[in-house]
Design a protein around this motif. Structure first.
Motif, short mmCIF file in Angstrom:
data_model
loop_
_atom_site.label_atom_id
_atom_site.label_comp_id
_atom_site.label_asym_id
_atom_site.label_seq_id
_atom_site.Cartn_x
_atom_site.Cartn_y
_atom_site.Cartn_z
N ARG A 1 -6.87 2.40 -5.10
CA ARG A 1 -5.41 2.29 -5.01
C ARG A 1 -5.06 1.02 -4.24
NH1 ARG A 1 -4.11 7.26 -3.16
NH2 ARG A 1 -4.17 7.97 -5.29
N GLY A 2 -4.07 0.30 -4.70
CA GLY A 2 -3.70 -0.96 -4.08
C GLY A 2 -4.32 -2.16 -4.78
N HIS A 3 -5.29 -1.89 -5.66
CA HIS A 3 -5.95 -2.98 -6.39
C HIS A 3 -5.71 -2.87 -7.89
CE1 HIS A 3 -7.92 -4.10 -2.69
NE2 HIS A 3 -8.20 -2.83 -2.51
N ALA B 1 0.91 6.77 -16.15
CA ALA B 1 2.06 6.40 -15.31
C ALA B 1 1.69 5.26 -14.35
CB ALA B 1 2.55 7.61 -14.52
N THR B 2 0.48 5.30 -13.82
CA THR B 2 0.02 4.24 -12.92
C THR B 2 -0.10 2.92 -13.66
OG1 THR B 2 -1.20 5.85 -11.59
CG2 THR B 2 -1.86 3.54 -11.38
N LEU B 3 -0.70 2.96 -14.84
CA LEU B 3 -0.90 1.77 -15.65
C LEU B 3 0.42 1.11 -16.02
CD1 LEU B 3 -2.85 -0.05 -17.30
CD2 LEU B 3 -2.53 1.55 -19.19
N TYR B 4 1.35 1.89 -16.57
CA TYR B 4 2.61 1.30 -17.03
C TYR B 4 3.52 0.94 -15.86
CZ TYR B 4 1.03 1.96 -21.72
OH TYR B 4 0.30 1.87 -22.88
N GLY B 5 3.41 1.63 -14.75
CA GLY B 5 4.14 1.24 -13.55
C GLY B 5 3.66 -0.12 -13.05
#
Length: 106
Positions: free
Chosen positions: A9-11, A47-51
Motif C-alpha cells: 500500500r502506498g506504492h 476499486a484500488t486500481l481504478y482509484g
C-alpha cells in the motif's frame, strides 16, 4: 504465499506507472500483468486500481483514451506522460532509500 497488501500500500501508483513505461494498457491488462509478474502472489482490487488510475490522471502522470476495438467492449487505455516518468523515477529512488533503511533495521 501471498504478499500482505499493507507492505505494498502506498506504492500502487508507482507499480502502475512502471507497467505503463513499456506500453499503454487498460485496467484488466494491467492487473493481469501484475499477477503474472508476481506469480499470482499479488493482485489489485478493482476499486484500488481504478482509484489509482483516476488520481494519476488528475495529477497529470497519465492520460487516458478510448480504444477502437472492433470486437468486444470498448476499453479505456492509459499512457504515461513525461511528468509520470519523472514521478516514477523519484518514487523508485525513494523506495530504494527506504528499502536500504529497512534492510539495515531488520
Amino acid at each position: 504465499m501471498s504478499i500482505a497488501s499493507d507492505l505494498i500500500r502506498g506504492h500502487t501508483e508507482t507499480i502502475i506507472l512502471s507497467h505503463l513505461l513499456d506500453r499503454d494498457s487498460y485496467g484488466y491488462q494491467t492487473n493481469k500483468s501484475i499477477q503474472e509478474k508476481t506469480g499470482g502472489r499479488y493482485e489489485l482490487k478493482e476499486a484500488t486500481l481504478y482509484g489509482a488510475f483516476r488520481r494519476l490522471e488528475q495529477n497529470g502522470c497519465i492520460k487516458s483514451y478510448w480504444g477502437d476495438e472492433e470486437t468486444g467492449a470498448r476499453r479505456r487505455y492509459y499512457s504515461i506522460t513525461g511528468l509520470g516518468r519523472a514521478v516514477y523515477e523519484e518514487n523508485k529512488r525513494e523506495w530504494q532509500d527506504a528499502k536500504e533503511l529497512i534492510d539495515t533495521l531488520i
